[in-house]
Every structure is written in C-alpha cells, then in structure tokens.
Enzyme design. Structure first.
Site, PDB file in Angstrom:
ATOM      1  N   ARG A  53      92.728  19.417   6.954  1.00  0.00           N
ATOM      2  CA  ARG A  53      91.511  20.443   7.458  1.00  0.00           C
ATOM      3  C   ARG A  53      90.555  20.876   6.602  1.00  0.00           C
ATOM      4  NH1 ARG A  53      96.427  20.768   9.682  1.00  0.00           N
ATOM      5  NH2 ARG A  53      96.898  20.033   7.630  1.00  0.00           N
ATOM      6  N   THR A  54      90.777  21.309   5.288  1.00  0.00           N
ATOM      7  CA  THR A  54      89.815  21.677   4.509  1.00  0.00           C
ATOM      8  C   THR A  54      88.766  20.678   4.346  1.00  0.00           C
ATOM      9  OG1 THR A  54      91.480  23.009   3.509  1.00  0.00           O
ATOM     10  CG2 THR A  54      89.369  23.001   2.239  1.00  0.00           C
ATOM     11  N   LYS A  83      90.412   7.129 -14.677  1.00  0.00           N
ATOM     12  CA  LYS A  83      90.071   6.179 -16.003  1.00  0.00           C
ATOM     13  C   LYS A  83      89.908   7.139 -17.271  1.00  0.00           C
ATOM     14  CE  LYS A  83      86.785   3.268 -13.460  1.00  0.00           C
ATOM     15  NZ  LYS A  83      85.352   3.139 -13.338  1.00  0.00           N
ATOM     16  N   ARG A 104      88.603  20.177  -4.612  1.00  0.00           N
ATOM     17  CA  ARG A 104      89.997  20.704  -4.629  1.00  0.00           C
ATOM     18  C   ARG A 104      90.755  19.866  -5.665  1.00  0.00           C
ATOM     19  NH1 ARG A 104      94.204  20.711   0.565  1.00  0.00           N
ATOM     20  NH2 ARG A 104      93.030  22.495   0.833  1.00  0.00           N
ATOM     21  N   HIS A 132      92.609  29.721  -2.749  1.00  0.00           N
ATOM     22  CA  HIS A 132      92.121  28.886  -1.551  1.00  0.00           C
ATOM     23  C   HIS A 132      91.148  29.968  -0.947  1.00  0.00           C
ATOM     24  CE1 HIS A 132      91.473  26.120   1.329  1.00  0.00           C
ATOM     25  NE2 HIS A 132      92.806  25.594   1.528  1.00  0.00           N
TER      26      HIS A 132
HETATM   27  N1   CP Z   1      95.216  24.861   5.080  1.00  0.00           N
HETATM   28  C1   CP Z   1      94.784  23.634   4.462  1.00  0.00           C
HETATM   29  O1   CP Z   1      94.450  23.955   3.102  1.00  0.00           O
HETATM   30  O2   CP Z   1      95.028  22.449   4.820  1.00  0.00           O
HETATM   31  P1   CP Z   1      94.802  21.170   4.236  1.00  0.00           P
HETATM   32  O3   CP Z   1      95.573  20.921   3.015  1.00  0.00           O
HETATM   33  O4   CP Z   1      94.910  20.181   5.512  1.00  0.00           O
HETATM   34  O5   CP Z   1      93.175  21.179   3.844  1.00  0.00           O
END
Ligand code: CP
Length: 305
Positions: A53-54, A83, A104, A132
């Site tokens: 999603r993100t 590396k 991320r 998040h």
């Molecule tokens: N909700 C969320 O962060 O989903 P993903 O890990 O799929 O990005």
C-alpha cells in the site's frame, strides 16, 4: 523545505483540517483534473522493507501530481546497501537525481538519519517499530470520513500495540480530540508506558485490557492490527499470541450498526474474510483513502516554503 518524519509535526487541528479538506477535494476530482504541481520534479521511493500500500499509493500519488518516479523496492537487497553503503551516502546519492525521497527502513530513526543529510524532502514511510506518519494521516482521514469527526468517539485499538508503528503514530493525533480509547492486546504486546504517559498528559480517557468481550458493543471505531511477526526474535513467542484476537462475524454482530472497522493492512488472519462484506468493514476504503491523503500531503510538502 520540509521533511515528514513524525506525526508530532501534525499535532495541529487546523493543519489536519487543511490536509483532510485537500484530500477530500482530490478524492472528489476527476483524475484528468489532478493539479500537476510536481511537474518537472523527480521523486524517489526507496523501501528497505516490504510494502504494497504505502509504496504503490505514494507512487500513484507522485505520478498523479505530474512528477517522474524512480524507485528501489527491495533496497536492502538491490541497492548498494547490500554492498555496505550507509544510509547517509545512499541519501546523498539520491539527492543528485531526485527532488524528494519516500523511504521505509526497518530501523527506528533511520529515516531521520537520511533527512539529516538530505537537501530534498524526505518522507518517512515507516521506520521499524517507530512511526508511520502518513498511515496515521490516512487513518485519521478515514475516521473523519466514516464517523464525521473525532470528539466523543470510543475507539478500540486491537492487536500488537507494542510493535505496531501505525498505533504509535495514530495515538498522538487522536489525543488532540476528546476520544475514549480501549487498548486491547495480549499482555506481552501491550503498549509501552511512554505512550500511556502521553495519553495521561493529554487527558485522554483510556482502558488497557486483554479481553475485548465487553468493549465490542460500545466502540465506534475498531482499529485492528496484525501481530508484527517480523519484530519477534523468537517464533515460539509469536505463535503464542498470533491468534489471540481474531475478528469474525460473531464479534462483529456484537458491534454497533454504525461502527467502522479499520486495519492498516496487510492482514494475516486477524479479520476473517467473511467480515469483508459487512457494511462496517471500512479497511478497503481506508486503502483507497491512502492515495488521496498522500496526494494531499505531497501538495502540502511542495507548496510550503
Ligand atoms: N499499511 C501499510 O503500511 O501497508 P504496506 O506495508 O503494504 O505499505
């Protein structure tokens, strides 16, 4: 120039209202009318942890707003991190090609380290069990959309409250409003004391419980979370708690007719798929809202001086 690292930056009701309003405008807009405010810009998405999603909603949002996209989806393995390149050097390198970075990373604080050396905006798309923030913004938008506001709501958060970064980011934003919280988890996955202290300071009424049988009938919002297997050192510990809270129609029938069920997703087995057809299941609308909230956020980041 603004980085997006923590929800602490968004603890401002007027700012949240502005973002909600912009997300709603974009959601109501025909896609051919999306403002190309990022035209001639290039944005990089660099994900050292899995995501559906993100990453994809950011990538859609970036392109909807007219920017070009460069991306590394499995950066731990396929970027030069494999590396031994530091996150600082990788960030300086991406600065040479991009006007923004969505990142991320599995380590708490790692995205902030990237931001320290970046001359372009860095957006935290999840840093370990830390934060998040963009998920919290879309969760807030979804609650407002589904329930019309926040004050007076009873909200239950269920599952892995200790490791769930979406919980850690959502709580400070909910604390701006007069909400009642039920924090429901296995004892071993209870929310850390520092978050409870912050709730106390904000004057939030909350209960910490390990049994949801009394809570279900009174909640307006049920926020389910996955037990975060990837944060466990020992699989046996995960197996002990992984099935403690599974939402089936048996539980949903106890809930108010106008309650909504949220989940940041992905789910494993904590919401039975039979619940998906119930009118209270809101989690796939929540997924869609992520696109519009991330478009609104990019609009905000690149329009602020
Ligand atoms: N909700 C969320 O962060 O989903 P993903 O890990 O799929 O990005």
């Amino acid at each position: 120039m603004m980085h997006v690292l923590s929800v602490q930056q968004f603890k401002d009701k007027a700012l949240l209202d502005k973002l909600f309003k912009r997300a709603a405008e974009l959601q109501a807009m025909s896609p051919d009318l999306y403002p190309k405010i990022l035209q001639h810009k290039t944005i990089a998405t660099i994900f050292y942890e899995p995501s559906t999603r993100t990453r994809l909603s950011f990538e859609a949002a970036i392109q909807n707003l007219g920017a070009s996209l460069i991306s590394t989806e499995n950066a731990g393995q396929f970027s030069s991190a494999a590396k031994g390149e530091t996150i600082e050097d990788s960030t300086r390198t991406i600065n040479a090609y991009a006007d923004g970075i969505v990142m991320r990373h599995p380590e708490v604080g790692s995205v902030a380290r990237a931001a320290e050396v970046s001359d372009v905006p860095v957006i935290n798309a999840g840093d370990g069990a830390g934060e998040h923030p963009t998920q919290a913004l879309l969760d807030m938008y979804s609650i407002r959309q589904g329930k019309g506001g926040f004050d007076g709501l009873t909200i239950a958060m269920v599952g892995d409250l200790m490791n769930g970064r979406t919980i850690h980011s959502l709580l400070p934003l909910l604390s701006l409003y007069k909400v009642n919280l039920a924090l429901i988890s296995p004892e071993s996955l209870a929310l850390q004391q520092n978050y409870l202290t912050d709730l106390d300071k904000a004057g939030i009424n909350y209960r910490v419980i390990n049994d949801w049988s009394d809570a279900l009938a009174v909640v307006d919002v049920l926020y389910m979370t996955r037990v975060q297997k990837e944060r466990f050192v020992n699989e046996a510990d995960y197996n002990k708690v992984k099935n403690d809270f599974i939402l089936t129609m048996e539980q949903v029938k106890q809930m108010k007719k106008d309650a909504i069920i949220l989940h940041p997703l992905p789910r494993v087995n904590e919401i039975d798929t039979a619940v998906d057809a119930d009118s209270r299941a809101y989690y796939f609308k929540q997924v869609k809202n992520g696109l519009f909230m991330r478009m609104a956020l990019l609009d905000y980041v690149y329009s602020e001086k």
